[in-house]
Design an enzyme around this catalytic site. Structure first.
Site, PDB file in Angstrom:
ATOM      1  N   ARG A 158      -3.832 -10.343   4.591  1.00  8.93           N
ATOM      2  CA  ARG A 158      -4.045 -10.403   3.134  1.00  8.93           C
ATOM      3  C   ARG A 158      -2.821  -9.834   2.438  1.00  8.93           C
ATOM      4  O   ARG A 158      -2.433  -8.690   2.682  1.00  8.93           O
ATOM      5  CB  ARG A 158      -5.300  -9.605   2.762  1.00  8.93           C
ATOM      6  CG  ARG A 158      -5.684  -9.666   1.287  1.00  8.93           C
ATOM      7  CD  ARG A 158      -6.953  -8.861   1.036  1.00  8.93           C
ATOM      8  NE  ARG A 158      -7.430  -8.975  -0.332  1.00  8.93           N
ATOM      9  CZ  ARG A 158      -7.037  -8.212  -1.345  1.00  8.93           C
ATOM     10  NH1 ARG A 158      -6.137  -7.257  -1.122  1.00  8.93           N
ATOM     11  NH2 ARG A 158      -7.521  -8.393  -2.553  1.00  8.93           N
ATOM     12  N   LYS A 213       0.821  -1.206   0.000  1.00  7.00           N
ATOM     13  CA  LYS A 213       0.000   0.000   0.000  1.00  7.00           C
ATOM     14  C   LYS A 213       0.865   1.270   0.000  1.00  7.00           C
ATOM     15  O   LYS A 213       2.006   1.275   0.456  1.00  7.00           O
ATOM     16  CB  LYS A 213      -0.949   0.003   1.199  1.00  7.00           C
ATOM     17  CG  LYS A 213      -2.018  -1.099   1.163  1.00  7.00           C
ATOM     18  CD  LYS A 213      -3.054  -0.858   0.080  1.00  7.00           C
ATOM     19  CE  LYS A 213      -4.056  -1.995  -0.033  1.00  7.00           C
ATOM     20  NZ  LYS A 213      -4.948  -2.094   1.133  1.00  7.00           N
TER      21      LYS A 213
END
Length: 286
Positions: free
Chosen positions: A265, A231
């Site tokens: 995840r 991210k």
């Protein structure tokens, strides 16, 4: 709208009715591997859109020890640039791949905000619904999940980031709304997993804050999934492109696991599993 299962395909929740409980009973967090069959996902868009490439990727994750494969056919990238697609588009991408992934024998979650797509996937062997809008975008999602009795991942999201708000307070209010929707639809509480939605509708600083304050969501008494993989908040600390963020992803995921996350995840299954196992081995000696 809902596809009917045929005798040749596994029933919904083929991994077993207690798939979530089974995963959460393990000492280590379960590792969910990302499989994007999309042209525009922020990290690996287009790499696995061809069915043979997607299946090769899924097999590699299984070989690495993945616990869940999360398959998505619409980019929900948390930054500008994702192109909305119709349910028909998603299904066109999903149909050539889903049966082969399910056949690999690990639980499959379907990453979609559309009830029609989730219904198809559940009919064809997916075991978990993963809704990046936390049951708040498609009015048909909560009734569908309730009717099928499958676990659902409820992720926090916002249409845009607002640096002026208390992001944790916003997340708590969002989850309360989602849980109210779930209860009214008849979704069993033990079927629900919360996801803070790292990067979604958040500034980089807010994503870091959400991770730092993860324990505050213990108030809901529900397991947490964290997906910090590659991210952009990582680049705010250490400038990097998505595929250069493995170390930052692992750092964030190890901290999330220490703060109680039960599912991680990730795009990088083998490396994440190794990190979790080593951290666990060290902590077990304390």
């Amino acid at each position: 709208m809902n596809a009917s299962p045929s005798p040749s395909v596994p029933p919904a929740g083929s991994a077993g009715p207690d798939v979530l409980r089974t995963l959460l009973e393990r000492s280590l967090p379960a590792v969910m591997g990302v499989l994007n069959v999309t042209p525009d996902s922020f990290s690996d868009g287009g790499e696995f859109i061809a069915p043979e490439q997607a299946l090769e990727r899924a097999r590699a994750m299984v070989d690495a020890g993945v616990d869940i494969i999360d398959i998505g056919a619409e980019s929900t990238r948390p930054y500008k640039g994702a192109r909305p697609v119709t349910a028909a588009d998603e299904l066109d991408r999903l149909k050539p791949v889903l049966a082969g992934v399910v056949a690999l024998g690990v639980p499959v979650s379907i990453d979609s905000m559309k009830a029609e797509v989730v219904a198809f996937a559940l009919d064809h062997g997916a075991a978990i619904a993963n809704d990046v809008w936390g049951l708040q975008r498609d009015a048909g999602m909560a009734p569908l999940v309730a009717a099928r009795g499958v676990p659902v991942i409820v992720m926090h999201n916002r249409d845009s980031a607002d640096s002026a708000i208390d992001i944790v307070a916003d997340m708590k209010a969002f989850f309360l709304r989602s849980l109210d929707i779930a209860a009214k639809a008849g979704i069993a509480r033990e079927k629900i997993v919360l996801d803070p939605g790292i990067g979604f509708g958040k500034t980089a600083e807010q994503s870091i804050t959400a991770l730092a304050r993860l324990r505050e969501f213990d108030m809901f008494g529900l397991p947490m999934l964290v997906g910090a993989s590659r991210k952009r908040f990582i680049a705010s600390v250490s400038p990097s492109e998505p595929k250069e963020r493995l170390a930052g992803s692992i750092a964030a995921h190890l901290i999330a696991a220490q703060k109680g996350a039960r599912i991680i995840r990730t795009h990088d299954v083998a490396e994440t599993l190794q990190a979790l196992r080593v951290a666990n081995a060290i902590e077990s000696k304390q």
